[in-house]
Design a protein around this motif. Structure first.
Motif, PDB file in Angstrom:
ATOM      1  N   GLN A   1       0.837  -1.196   0.000  1.00  0.00           N
ATOM      2  CA  GLN A   1       0.000   0.000   0.000  1.00  0.00           C
ATOM      3  C   GLN A   1       0.876   1.251   0.000  1.00  0.00           C
ATOM      4  O   GLN A   1       0.540   2.248  -0.632  1.00  0.00           O
ATOM      5  N   ALA A   2       2.008   1.182   0.693  1.00  0.00           N
ATOM      6  CA  ALA A   2       2.935   2.317   0.718  1.00  0.00           C
ATOM      7  C   ALA A   2       3.401   2.651  -0.700  1.00  0.00           C
ATOM      8  O   ALA A   2       3.369   3.814  -1.121  1.00  0.00           O
ATOM      9  N   LEU A   3       3.811   1.636  -1.431  1.00  0.00           N
ATOM     10  CA  LEU A   3       4.287   1.842  -2.794  1.00  0.00           C
ATOM     11  C   LEU A   3       3.162   2.320  -3.706  1.00  0.00           C
ATOM     12  O   LEU A   3       3.357   3.215  -4.535  1.00  0.00           O
ATOM     13  N   ASP A   4       1.974   1.764  -3.531  1.00  0.00           N
ATOM     14  CA  ASP A   4       0.817   2.181  -4.335  1.00  0.00           C
ATOM     15  C   ASP A   4       0.448   3.646  -4.076  1.00  0.00           C
ATOM     16  O   ASP A   4      -0.101   4.309  -4.958  1.00  0.00           O
ATOM     17  N   THR A   5       0.726   4.133  -2.897  1.00  0.00           N
ATOM     18  CA  THR A   5       0.448   5.527  -2.554  1.00  0.00           C
ATOM     19  C   THR A   5       1.491   6.454  -3.158  1.00  0.00           C
ATOM     20  O   THR A   5       1.176   7.532  -3.654  1.00  0.00           O
ATOM     21  N   LEU A   6       2.716   6.023  -3.143  1.00  0.00           N
ATOM     22  CA  LEU A   6       3.839   6.870  -3.518  1.00  0.00           C
ATOM     23  C   LEU A   6       4.098   6.932  -5.027  1.00  0.00           C
ATOM     24  O   LEU A   6       4.342   8.011  -5.578  1.00  0.00           O
ATOM     25  N   GLU A   7       4.036   5.799  -5.697  1.00  0.00           N
ATOM     26  CA  GLU A   7       4.430   5.752  -7.111  1.00  0.00           C
ATOM     27  C   GLU A   7       3.638   6.681  -8.034  1.00  0.00           C
ATOM     28  O   GLU A   7       4.240   7.343  -8.877  1.00  0.00           O
TER      29      GLU A   7
ATOM     30  N   GLY B   1      15.953  16.927  -7.882  1.00  0.00           N
ATOM     31  CA  GLY B   1      17.031  17.107  -6.915  1.00  0.00           C
ATOM     32  C   GLY B   1      16.577  17.602  -5.560  1.00  0.00           C
ATOM     33  O   GLY B   1      17.397  17.736  -4.647  1.00  0.00           O
ATOM     34  N   THR B   2      15.291  17.864  -5.398  1.00  0.00           N
ATOM     35  CA  THR B   2      14.824  18.367  -4.103  1.00  0.00           C
ATOM     36  C   THR B   2      14.930  17.280  -3.042  1.00  0.00           C
ATOM     37  O   THR B   2      14.899  16.078  -3.344  1.00  0.00           O
ATOM     38  N   ILE B   3      15.041  17.706  -1.817  1.00  0.00           N
ATOM     39  CA  ILE B   3      15.150  16.760  -0.708  1.00  0.00           C
ATOM     40  C   ILE B   3      13.915  15.861  -0.648  1.00  0.00           C
ATOM     41  O   ILE B   3      14.040  14.645  -0.466  1.00  0.00           O
ATOM     42  N   ASP B   4      12.742  16.461  -0.813  1.00  0.00           N
ATOM     43  CA  ASP B   4      11.505  15.663  -0.736  1.00  0.00           C
ATOM     44  C   ASP B   4      11.459  14.611  -1.837  1.00  0.00           C
ATOM     45  O   ASP B   4      11.079  13.467  -1.595  1.00  0.00           O
ATOM     46  N   PHE B   5      11.826  14.994  -3.064  1.00  0.00           N
ATOM     47  CA  PHE B   5      11.789  14.028  -4.156  1.00  0.00           C
ATOM     48  C   PHE B   5      12.808  12.917  -3.935  1.00  0.00           C
ATOM     49  O   PHE B   5      12.507  11.735  -4.137  1.00  0.00           O
ATOM     50  N   ARG B   6      14.011  13.286  -3.538  1.00  0.00           N
ATOM     51  CA  ARG B   6      15.038  12.265  -3.307  1.00  0.00           C
ATOM     52  C   ARG B   6      14.637  11.320  -2.189  1.00  0.00           C
ATOM     53  O   ARG B   6      14.831  10.096  -2.296  1.00  0.00           O
ATOM     54  N   HIS B   7      14.040  11.850  -1.132  1.00  0.00           N
ATOM     55  CA  HIS B   7      13.585  11.005  -0.019  1.00  0.00           C
ATOM     56  C   HIS B   7      12.483  10.041  -0.482  1.00  0.00           C
ATOM     57  O   HIS B   7      12.523   8.842  -0.195  1.00  0.00           O
ATOM     58  N   ALA B   8      11.511  10.576  -1.212  1.00  0.00           N
ATOM     59  CA  ALA B   8      10.406   9.744  -1.712  1.00  0.00           C
ATOM     60  C   ALA B   8      10.911   8.682  -2.685  1.00  0.00           C
ATOM     61  O   ALA B   8      10.484   7.525  -2.632  1.00  0.00           O
ATOM     62  N   SER B   9      11.829   9.066  -3.568  1.00  0.00           N
ATOM     63  CA  SER B   9      12.387   8.109  -4.530  1.00  0.00           C
ATOM     64  C   SER B   9      13.148   6.995  -3.837  1.00  0.00           C
ATOM     65  O   SER B   9      13.034   5.821  -4.218  1.00  0.00           O
ATOM     66  N   ALA B  10      13.928   7.355  -2.832  1.00  0.00           N
ATOM     67  CA  ALA B  10      14.686   6.347  -2.086  1.00  0.00           C
ATOM     68  C   ALA B  10      13.739   5.388  -1.373  1.00  0.00           C
ATOM     69  O   ALA B  10      13.961   4.169  -1.377  1.00  0.00           O
ATOM     70  N   LEU B  11      12.683   5.923  -0.793  1.00  0.00           N
ATOM     71  CA  LEU B  11      11.702   5.071  -0.124  1.00  0.00           C
ATOM     72  C   LEU B  11      11.040   4.129  -1.134  1.00  0.00           C
ATOM     73  O   LEU B  11      10.912   2.927  -0.886  1.00  0.00           O
ATOM     74  N   ALA B  12      10.642   4.666  -2.279  1.00  0.00           N
ATOM     75  CA  ALA B  12      10.018   3.831  -3.309  1.00  0.00           C
ATOM     76  C   ALA B  12      10.980   2.747  -3.785  1.00  0.00           C
ATOM     77  O   ALA B  12      10.574   1.594  -3.988  1.00  0.00           O
ATOM     78  N   SER B  13      12.239   3.087  -3.946  1.00  0.00           N
ATOM     79  CA  SER B  13      13.235   2.092  -4.379  1.00  0.00           C
ATOM     80  C   SER B  13      13.368   0.973  -3.355  1.00  0.00           C
ATOM     81  O   SER B  13      13.413  -0.211  -3.725  1.00  0.00           O
ATOM     82  N   ARG B  14      13.435   1.335  -2.080  1.00  0.00           N
ATOM     83  CA  ARG B  14      13.515   0.310  -1.028  1.00  0.00           C
ATOM     84  C   ARG B  14      12.276  -0.583  -1.032  1.00  0.00           C
ATOM     85  O   ARG B  14      12.382  -1.801  -0.873  1.00  0.00           O
ATOM     86  N   LEU B  15      11.124   0.010  -1.258  1.00  0.00           N
ATOM     87  CA  LEU B  15       9.881  -0.761  -1.283  1.00  0.00           C
ATOM     88  C   LEU B  15       9.839  -1.700  -2.486  1.00  0.00           C
ATOM     89  O   LEU B  15       9.396  -2.841  -2.373  1.00  0.00           O
ATOM     90  N   ARG B  16      10.312  -1.231  -3.644  1.00  0.00           N
ATOM     91  CA  ARG B  16      10.364  -2.086  -4.826  1.00  0.00           C
ATOM     92  C   ARG B  16      11.315  -3.247  -4.604  1.00  0.00           C
ATOM     93  O   ARG B  16      11.008  -4.387  -4.966  1.00  0.00           O
ATOM     94  N   LEU B  17      12.476  -2.985  -4.026  1.00  0.00           N
ATOM     95  CA  LEU B  17      13.441  -4.046  -3.735  1.00  0.00           C
ATOM     96  C   LEU B  17      12.867  -5.063  -2.755  1.00  0.00           C
ATOM     97  O   LEU B  17      13.063  -6.269  -2.922  1.00  0.00           O
ATOM     98  N   ALA B  18      12.163  -4.597  -1.753  1.00  0.00           N
ATOM     99  CA  ALA B  18      11.554  -5.496  -0.773  1.00  0.00           C
ATOM    100  C   ALA B  18      10.472  -6.356  -1.421  1.00  0.00           C
ATOM    101  O   ALA B  18      10.307  -7.526  -1.064  1.00  0.00           O
ATOM    102  N   ARG B  19       9.760  -5.781  -2.382  1.00  0.00           N
ATOM    103  CA  ARG B  19       8.704  -6.523  -3.081  1.00  0.00           C
ATOM    104  C   ARG B  19       9.298  -7.673  -3.876  1.00  0.00           C
ATOM    105  O   ARG B  19       8.730  -8.761  -3.945  1.00  0.00           O
ATOM    106  N   VAL B  20      10.452  -7.446  -4.494  1.00  0.00           N
ATOM    107  CA  VAL B  20      11.120  -8.456  -5.317  1.00  0.00           C
ATOM    108  C   VAL B  20      11.725  -9.552  -4.446  1.00  0.00           C
ATOM    109  O   VAL B  20      11.718 -10.722  -4.821  1.00  0.00           O
ATOM    110  N   ALA B  21      12.234  -9.175  -3.295  1.00  0.00           N
ATOM    111  CA  ALA B  21      12.946 -10.137  -2.413  1.00  0.00           C
ATOM    112  C   ALA B  21      12.044 -11.167  -1.815  1.00  0.00           C
ATOM    113  O   ALA B  21      10.967 -11.338  -1.824  1.00  0.00           O
TER     114      ALA B  21
END
Length: 140
Positions: A103-109, A120-140
């Motif tokens: 649900q977190a990824l579905d909200t963010l993507e 390059g904004t802090i908010d975008f980089r933070h959100a992108s990093a979170l989405a990347s971690r969530l995608r990696l966790a989904r695959v694992a």
């Protein structure tokens, strides 16, 4: 004035839980309602959600989620994509906290996908990093 009314409780929250922080937030919300000055309202609602969430109860978590969703809808209507991203990130982090990474990824993507600049904004980089971690966790 709404910017300053948000800065005060944000500073209070950073200094640690203070009993008057909620009253300051409610005063700012009342100001926005009374004057119609709503441009900063999504951020104010996000701040209130953070404050409510900090209490940690189940009811508080639901209230915080409702506040974030209300603020996201308002930010969307205002065309304030940066506010929307900040709120989506808050919601996604809450979802992760309660064990709902999908649900977190579905909200963010969908919000991340609408960006065409500001990568390059802090908010975008933070959100992108979170989405990347969530995608990696989904695959694992």
């Amino acid at each position: 004035r709404s910017f300053h009314l948000v800065a005060l409780p944000r500073g209070q929250a950073l200094a640690g839980p203070r009993p008057h922080t909620r009253a300051t937030i409610e005063e700012a919300l009342a100001w926005c309602e009374r004057t119609g000055e709503r441009w900063y309202l999504p951020e104010l609602l996000r701040l209130k959600a953070d404050f409510v969430r900090a209490t940690g109860s189940g009811a508080a978590m639901r209230e915080a989620e409702n506040l974030c969703r209300q603020a996201m809808a308002l930010a969307h209507r205002q065309g304030a994509l940066a506010w929307e991203l900040r709120l989506a990130t808050n919601l996604a982090e809450s979802c992760v906290g309660i064990g709902q990474p999908g649900q977190a990824l579905d909200t963010l993507e969908p919000v991340l996908a609408r960006f065409t600049e500001g990568f390059g904004t802090i908010d975008f980089r933070h959100a992108s990093a979170l989405a990347s971690r969530l995608r990696l966790a989904r695959v694992a």
